[in-house]
Design a protein around this motif. Structure first.
Motif, PDB file in Angstrom:
ATOM      1  N   MET A   1     -26.761  49.650  64.089  1.00 51.89           N
ATOM      2  CA  MET A   1     -26.509  50.662  63.068  1.00 51.89           C
ATOM      3  C   MET A   1     -27.240  50.299  61.777  1.00 51.89           C
ATOM      4  N   THR A   2     -27.603  51.340  61.067  1.00 47.89           N
ATOM      5  CA  THR A   2     -28.272  51.134  59.793  1.00 47.89           C
ATOM      6  C   THR A   2     -27.233  51.107  58.677  1.00 47.89           C
ATOM      7  N   ALA A   3     -27.686  50.733  57.508  1.00 50.38           N
ATOM      8  CA  ALA A   3     -26.797  50.695  56.352  1.00 50.38           C
ATOM      9  C   ALA A   3     -26.236  52.087  56.050  1.00 50.38           C
ATOM     10  N   ILE A   4     -27.052  53.108  56.227  1.00 49.76           N
ATOM     11  CA  ILE A   4     -26.573  54.466  55.952  1.00 49.76           C
ATOM     12  C   ILE A   4     -25.518  54.884  56.968  1.00 49.76           C
TER      13      ILE A   4
ATOM     14  N   ILE B   1     -21.750  56.013  56.002  1.00 50.06           N
ATOM     15  CA  ILE B   1     -21.166  57.283  56.444  1.00 50.06           C
ATOM     16  C   ILE B   1     -19.835  57.036  57.145  1.00 50.06           C
ATOM     17  N   ILE B   2     -19.794  56.056  58.018  1.00 52.20           N
ATOM     18  CA  ILE B   2     -18.543  55.731  58.715  1.00 52.20           C
ATOM     19  C   ILE B   2     -17.461  55.339  57.719  1.00 52.20           C
TER      20      ILE B   2
END
Length: 91
Positions: free
Chosen positions: A1-4, A8-9
């Motif tokens: 997963m990316t930082a964004i 979002i999560i």
């Protein structure tokens, strides 16, 4: 997963309002992508698709850029005018 993705999560978990708005926008984007892909698959410009379905070119553009909450009726008209079926599913 990316930082964004992580952000979002986190925001979805922290805010019910954010979560609902995020899901609405995700659905709008999914429809926008589906209509754009259909048009490209058919080899039509936005204007050509609009003429085929009897709508203004601006309607197709707004659907494809996600700035309109397109109705089931309009999606059905698009599908039937180009010889496709429209399917809706609940997940």
């Amino acid at each position: 997963m990316t930082a964004i993705d992580d952000l979002i999560i986190k925001k979805k978990n922290d805010s019910l309002t954010f979560s609902k708005e995020y899901e609405k926008e995700a659905q709008r984007l999914e429809i926008a992508i589906a209509v754009a892909q259909l048009r490209k698959e058919l080899g039509y410009t936005q204007r050509e698709l609009a003429e085929k379905v009897g709508k203004p070119q601006s309607t197709i553009a707004r659907i494809e850029n996600g700035t309109v909450n397109v109705s089931f009726k309009v999606l059905y008209e698009i599908a039937t005018k180009v010889g496709k079926e429209l399917h809706v599913e609940f997940k």
